[in-house]
Design a protein around this motif. Structure first.
Motif, mmCIF file in Angstrom:
data_model
loop_
_atom_site.group_PDB
_atom_site.id
_atom_site.type_symbol
_atom_site.label_atom_id
_atom_site.label_comp_id
_atom_site.label_asym_id
_atom_site.label_seq_id
_atom_site.Cartn_x
_atom_site.Cartn_y
_atom_site.Cartn_z
ATOM 1 N N LYS A 1 -28.439 -15.731 40.719
ATOM 2 C CA LYS A 1 -29.636 -14.970 40.074
ATOM 3 C C LYS A 1 -28.848 -14.403 39.373
ATOM 4 N N GLU B 1 -26.457 -16.352 36.854
ATOM 5 C CA GLU B 1 -26.942 -16.757 35.684
ATOM 6 C C GLU B 1 -27.006 -15.349 34.519
ATOM 7 N N ARG B 2 -26.798 -14.111 35.070
ATOM 8 C CA ARG B 2 -26.887 -13.341 34.986
ATOM 9 C C ARG B 2 -25.862 -12.907 33.998
ATOM 10 N N CYS C 1 -24.891 -15.367 30.877
ATOM 11 C CA CYS C 1 -25.171 -15.171 28.971
ATOM 12 C C CYS C 1 -24.703 -14.329 28.251
ATOM 13 N N HIS D 1 -28.941 -11.942 25.945
ATOM 14 C CA HIS D 1 -29.628 -12.717 26.575
ATOM 15 C C HIS D 1 -30.247 -13.881 25.913
ATOM 16 N N HIS E 1 -32.179 -19.913 29.016
ATOM 17 C CA HIS E 1 -30.547 -19.723 29.301
ATOM 18 C C HIS E 1 -29.847 -21.144 29.216
ATOM 19 N N HIS F 1 -33.104 -11.318 35.626
ATOM 20 C CA HIS F 1 -32.538 -12.145 36.153
ATOM 21 C C HIS F 1 -32.387 -11.720 38.349
#
Length: 366
Positions: free
Chosen positions: A247, A250-251, A254, A308, A312, A336
């Motif tokens: 998680k 993933e952030r 971005c 963001h 995604h 996220h």
């Protein structure tokens, strides 16, 4: 010199032998601790728990007592590991790490997989590897634990009579890694004549960072499986941190500089050029449109925000402006790691949707 070397070698052998004997006593202590817990004698003596009674009367820390009870509670799951302790192949400290891991992953615990790692590594390295194991078993639970730690962040500041600022605080592993990555380059000795101690160099680096607001460079190593949050994928790795959840990666992915590094059998076979996901004209257009964080009620300026992707890019989302919104660090984290969702309405508004709260399994018929 030869005599001193022989004496040192003899001392080393005695230390190893003594530690193995202590590990055997630790096992005995662990079993007795669980028996004492189940006896509830501690309750008759007015203690809050068995851990509390043992902590006070046996002159130990709460964590040390908890480790002993955990080992005894999971003795049935650690049969081969206990035999390895008896044989001197691993220590009691390894056993405590394995017991803690078994406590977290439950029925998914596989002693055979982790015992091999224990025999090849120190207890500290085993703890690190067990975090990867936990992520591989249940990435969602690992991410939830890591997200929960973020809520423990605290920083206290007070000013002394001479105007000096006193700072104390606690940061979660991910937040701590971000801070260290920012400070370490600035805290290096500036030359042969730099006689500042490390704490002073950190303090000077903090002041310099706040004064110049420089961009932080971090290297995160992640598999494609981790980015896609696939079952069985390990956590991502970065300097100064324990394994990081998918998680969080993933952030970061971005709005950051992404460099492709292809590896085959642990050998780098190709390195691509760094490319910023939201940059140049696209970033300027995004800043001009949103002007600030798009979370309702938040007015953090664009310069404090990340770009963001509503869908995604890892999951097929494009880089078009309609698929991007500005979010400040706090609200980007909520989307996220915090599992909030953002919905864009037809009129361009951004509506946050809170994560689903689960209260357990529904009750069956009486």
């Amino acid at each position: 010199m030869l005599q001193a070397g022989l004496e040192g070698a003899a001392l080393g052998l005695e230390l190893i032998s003594l530690r193995q004997a202590i590990d055997q006593l630790e096992l005995r202590f662990a079993r007795l601790s669980l028996e004492f817990d189940q006896s509830e004698c501690w309750d008759y003596e007015g203690a809050n728990s068995a851990i509390d009674w043992i902590r006070i009367n046996c002159k130990m820390t709460s964590n040390a007592v908890s480790d002993r009870i955990a080992v005894s509670e999971h003795e049935a799951d650690l049969v081969e590991s206990i035999q390895a302790v008896d044989a001197g192949e691993i220590g009691f400290a390894h056993l405590a790490v394995l017991a803690r891991t078994a406590n977290v992953v439950g029925d998914s615990f596989d002693e055979a997989d982790l015992l091999g790692l224990a025999k090849e590594s120190s207890p500290g390295k085993l703890h690190y590897n067990c975090l990867h194991y936990r992520h591989a078993i249940n990435a969602e639970a690992y991410a939830e634990d890591q997200a929960g730690q973020a809520h423990t962040r605290t920083v206290h500041m007070s000013t002394g009579s001479d105007g000096c600022l006193f700072i104390t605080g606690l940061l979660d592993p991910v937040g701590g890694a971000v801070v260290r990555n920012a400070l370490e380059p600035l805290a290096r000795p500036s030359g042969a004549d730099d006689h500042r101690l490390r704490p002073q160099r950190y303090a000077d680096a903090l002041v310099e960072l706040a004064g110049h607001n420089q961009k932080i460079q971090m290297q995160v190593t992640s598999s494609v499986e981790t980015l896609l949050n696939l079952t069985g994928a390990p956590g991502a790795e970065m300097e100064f941190s324990l394994p990081v959840s998918s998680k969080t990666v993933e952030r970061w992915a971005c709005d950051s500089s992404i460099t492709r590094v292809l590896m085959q059998e642990s050998v780098v076979i190709d390195v691509g050029r760094a490319k910023r996901v939201v940059s140049g004209p696209a970033r300027r257009a995004l800043n001009a449109r949103d002007r600030h964080c798009r979370w309702p009620g938040c007015e953090r300026p664009a310069s404090w925000c990340d770009g963001h992707h509503v869908m995604h890019w890892i999951h097929g989302g494009g880089s078009e402006l309609e698929n991007q919104v500005l979010l400040c660090t706090r609200h980007h984290w909520k989307v996220h790691e915090g599992n909030w969702q953002l919905v864009k309405t037809d009129d361009g508004r951004v509506v946050p949707v809170a994560p689903t709260v689960r209260f357990g399994l529904p009750r069956g018929p009486d």
